[in-house]
Design a protein around this motif. Structure first.
Motif, mmCIF file in Angstrom:
data_model
loop_
_atom_site.group_PDB
_atom_site.id
_atom_site.type_symbol
_atom_site.label_atom_id
_atom_site.label_comp_id
_atom_site.label_asym_id
_atom_site.label_seq_id
_atom_site.Cartn_x
_atom_site.Cartn_y
_atom_site.Cartn_z
ATOM 1 N N GLY A 50 1.443 8.670 8.958
ATOM 2 C CA GLY A 50 1.706 10.063 8.657
ATOM 3 C C GLY A 50 2.232 10.219 7.249
ATOM 4 O O GLY A 50 2.176 9.295 6.425
ATOM 5 N N THR A 51 2.786 11.373 6.964
ATOM 6 C CA THR A 51 3.259 11.685 5.619
ATOM 7 C C THR A 51 4.308 10.692 5.141
ATOM 8 O O THR A 51 4.360 10.335 3.957
ATOM 9 C CB THR A 51 3.832 13.110 5.586
ATOM 10 N N ALA A 52 5.152 10.207 6.063
ATOM 11 C CA ALA A 52 6.243 9.308 5.682
ATOM 12 C C ALA A 52 5.828 7.845 5.577
ATOM 13 O O ALA A 52 6.640 7.005 5.192
ATOM 14 C CB ALA A 52 7.388 9.440 6.689
ATOM 15 N N THR A 53 4.580 7.527 5.917
ATOM 16 C CA THR A 53 4.136 6.128 5.860
ATOM 17 C C THR A 53 4.047 5.668 4.410
ATOM 18 O O THR A 53 3.333 6.273 3.607
ATOM 19 C CB THR A 53 2.767 5.965 6.536
ATOM 20 N N PRO A 54 4.750 4.614 4.035
ATOM 21 C CA PRO A 54 4.708 4.168 2.632
ATOM 22 C C PRO A 54 3.415 3.427 2.312
ATOM 23 O O PRO A 54 2.764 2.855 3.200
ATOM 24 C CB PRO A 54 5.906 3.239 2.534
ATOM 25 N N ASP A 55 3.046 3.436 1.053
ATOM 26 C CA ASP A 55 1.918 2.624 0.594
ATOM 27 C C ASP A 55 2.338 1.161 0.543
ATOM 28 O O ASP A 55 3.438 0.848 0.070
ATOM 29 C CB ASP A 55 1.462 3.056 -0.798
ATOM 30 N N PRO A 56 1.478 0.250 1.003
ATOM 31 C CA PRO A 56 1.814 -1.175 0.872
ATOM 32 C C PRO A 56 1.573 -1.656 -0.546
ATOM 33 O O PRO A 56 0.813 -1.035 -1.308
ATOM 34 C CB PRO A 56 0.835 -1.841 1.850
ATOM 35 N N GLY A 57 2.205 -2.748 -0.914
ATOM 36 C CA GLY A 57 1.913 -3.351 -2.208
ATOM 37 C C GLY A 57 0.458 -3.775 -2.273
ATOM 38 O O GLY A 57 -0.076 -4.355 -1.336
ATOM 39 N N GLY A 58 -0.194 -3.458 -3.395
ATOM 40 C CA GLY A 58 -1.590 -3.840 -3.550
ATOM 41 C C GLY A 58 -2.564 -2.945 -2.827
ATOM 42 O O GLY A 58 -3.730 -3.315 -2.653
ATOM 43 N N GLY A 59 -2.124 -1.769 -2.412
ATOM 44 C CA GLY A 59 -3.027 -0.847 -1.724
ATOM 45 C C GLY A 59 -2.374 0.499 -1.539
ATOM 46 O O GLY A 59 -1.202 0.695 -1.875
ATOM 47 N N HIS A 60 -3.123 1.442 -0.987
ATOM 48 C CA HIS A 60 -2.536 2.744 -0.710
ATOM 49 C C HIS A 60 -3.355 3.515 0.311
ATOM 50 O O HIS A 60 -4.532 3.207 0.565
ATOM 51 C CB HIS A 60 -2.365 3.568 -1.990
#
Length: 609
Positions: free
Chosen positions: A223-233
């Motif tokens: 959802g909106t609060a899910t952070p982007d992982p390192g090396g991706g989004h």
């Protein structure tokens, strides 16, 4: 009482055993005999547990003492390039040379295999393959008849969802976004119209990007609060909500989660065995599987006795393909030996491209022409890497990095300390520079996967470092439009096979299947001609000779797997891995090599196709 006595009679039991033994001997006597079950009653996957594997065992021919002669024999051994005959016994080459000498070495009773004018080579080796991923899904390469628009794609997805009777995750693979007129993957809202009632994970052909429908986003809690992982989004709309499209590491993390939610050991083993037979039909006798999770050790151990090829396992971390944490790994079965550990340096389509200021200006100057010619697809391709930014090295970089130099160096050292050969996914020249820095000073074999964007100076550094480059010539055929759409400023070149060889680097060739075409002969033709599917050429000066291209799929591929001299060549003591072709590639027109037919494959002396 009489019936009971007959059941207990040793003579009758011995007679029954003799009859069963005779039937089995007749089944196994001729290597062309296969046990077949009625298709309507026993479809693949519906047999009683374990029976599919027993059927596969009876279909494999026994390893035999044989002499091959009567055609062209190319050994791929520089010390003895051609031979008149080859003898094998118990899975090993026992003699090679002129026919009288080989016959004498084979001894009486050796079966003769007449090549009848055909050509014998070492079995092809695919050192960068993804058998584990292929066996994890029912629907791999679903869209090989490429839809031209999103509307056509969504219609195909709707048909697949309707035909599948399941209720859990539906995973479909094989979209080529840049082959669509819109130049992108569908969003969750668009997918909902095709598959509204169950979670759907739709993969690009490379797995480096994918998309979820709304049910899939909800199932993973995105959802909106899910952070982007390192090396991706996660791509988002203007309000910050995920659109469903997952890029690079975000795609790989979701792939791992949805794969585990659909895991079935028995189904995986059946699909792995079936895919190994497909490999054998293409003349392939061994592969490197470059994305095996830790749980793959047990699955491969279960499948090993029935695999038609030898599989060298290159593992990834427990989290996802880009996880740099090195697990403790069991050596596994001899048919599925432990190879090494894979690390991602940059993205795939969003590789770390590094340009000087002058190169950036040249690249930008070519954009108007590309936009006029290719429209939205060229614009979509140019946006993939993001806006170039100037880095501390004074150069302009774009694309995505998975591991920076420090984390990469730490991960490489950890793999080496576990006794594993590192294989570093580095597509762009920026990633190659950091990969070279990470392996500096190591006195162990190291592989670099892809090296798609490279210049002569970097090629010399790769050669000087002694790394083994594993390239994908078939990408020239598969990705022609994407590779030629935007200009690449000199001296950078795409898949620079000739530059790498001239610099002295060890260059193996692979398919990266299912991202690329599986057939090694397609790859050989592409490596020689540099021709794309649409007819154009990509850096034709980088073409190899036919002999060099064949070596990349045999002798040099064995080097990449760490079995130099033991496979990939026909020489005494090497594995009896052989492929028979209906004509000699070396004497064929380069443009016709992909049409050569495989007429026989032997893996460790067993005929597998």
């Amino acid at each position: 009482m009489a019936d009971a006595a007959r059941r207990r009679s040793p003579r009758l039991r011995r007679g029954s055993r003799r009859r069963r033994g005779l039937v089995l001997a007749l089944l196994l006597r001729d290597q062309r005999v296969h046990l077949r079950l009625p298709a309507r009653r026993h479809r693949p996957g519906t047999l009683p547990r374990g029976l599919d594997r027993r059927v596969a065992r009876t279909a494999r021919s026994p390893a035999m003492r044989m002499v091959f002669s009567g055609g062209t024999i190319r050994t791929m051994d520089p010390r003895q390039p051609v031979a008149e005959a080859v003898a094998i016994d118990e899975g090993t080459i026992t003699a090679i040379g002129d026919l009288p000498t080989v016959r004498a070495a084979a001894g009486p009773g050796a079966q003769r295999h007449d090549l009848a004018g055909r050509t014998l080579l070492p079995g092809f080796i695919d050192p960068h393959h993804h058998l584990y991923l292929v066996a994890s899904d029912r629907y791999t390469r679903t869209f090989d008849e490429h839809p031209a628009t999103l509307r056509e794609l969504l219609d195909r997805i709707a048909a697949a969802a309707h035909a599948d009777s399941g209720t859990g995750w539906l995973r479909l693979h094989g979209v080529r976004p840049l082959h669509l007129a819109e130049g992108r993957l569908p969003t969750a809202t668009e997918l909902d119209a095709a598959c509204p009632d169950r979670p759907l994970h739709l993969f690009s052909v490379s797995y480096h990007e994918s998309t979820l429908n709304s049910a899939g986003l909800a199932a993973l809690g995105y959802g909106t609060a899910t952070p982007d992982p390192g090396g991706g989004h996660l791509e988002r709309d203007r309000r910050g909500r995920p659109t469903g499209v997952l890029i690079e590491q975000a795609s790989f993390i979701a792939e791992s989660l949805t794969r585990r939610a659909t895991a079935s050991d028995d189904a995986w083993v059946q699909r792995a065995t079936a895919h190994s037979r497909l490999l054998a039909r293409h003349g392939i006798t061994r592969v490197g599987d470059l994305a095996v999770p830790p749980e793959g050790v047990a699955r491969y151990a279960a499948a090993a006795p029935d695999l038609a090829v030898t599989v060298h396992r290159w593992h990834v971390g427990a989290g996802e393909i880009g996880d740099p944490t090195v697990p403790d790994l069991d050596p596994g079965h001899p048919r599925t030996p432990l190879g090494g550990f894979k690390l991602l340096v940059d993205g795939g389509e969003r590789c770390d491209l590094c340009l000087t200021g002058t190169q950036l200006l040249r690249s930008t100057a070519g954009m108007p022409r590309a936009l006029l010619r290719h429209g939205r697809r060229a614009l979509a391709l140019s946006r993939r890497g993001g806006t170039p930014t100037r880095q501390p090295d004074g150069r302009w970089h774009n694309g995505l990095r998975v591991l920076d130099r420090d984390r990469l160096t730490t991960a490489v050292r950890a793999a080496v300390s576990h006794g594993l050969t590192p294989a570093l996914h580095a597509v762009g020249n920026g990633a190659l520079a950091d990969a070279l820095a990470a392996v500096d000073g190591l006195d162990v074999p190291v592989r670099i996967e892809h090296a798609m964007v490279c210049d002569p100076a970097t090629a010399r550094r790769l050669a000087d470092a002694g790394v083994r480059v594993v390239a994908q010539p078939s990408f020239l055929y598969d990705l022609g439009a994407e590779l030629t759409m935007l200009p690449l400023p000199a001296p950078l070149k795409l898949i620079p096979l000739r530059t790498l060889l001239d610099a002295g680097a060890s260059v193996a060739a692979s398919s990266d299947y299912p991202a690329g075409t599986l057939s090694p002969l397609v790859g050989v033709q592409a490596a020689v001609t540099r021709r794309v599917a649409g007819g154009g050429l990509v850096h034709p000066e980088e073409g190899l000779t036919i002999e060099q291209a064949l070596a990349a799929y045999t002798r040099e591929a064995a080097v990449a797997l760490g079995v130099a001299g033991q496979a990939g060549v026909l020489r005494t003591g090497a594995a009896a891995d052989l492929v028979e072709l209906d004509r000699d590639p070396v004497r064929s027109e380069p443009e016709s090599i992909a049409g050569i037919q495989v007429t026989g494959t032997w893996c460790a002396g067993h005929r597998t196709a």
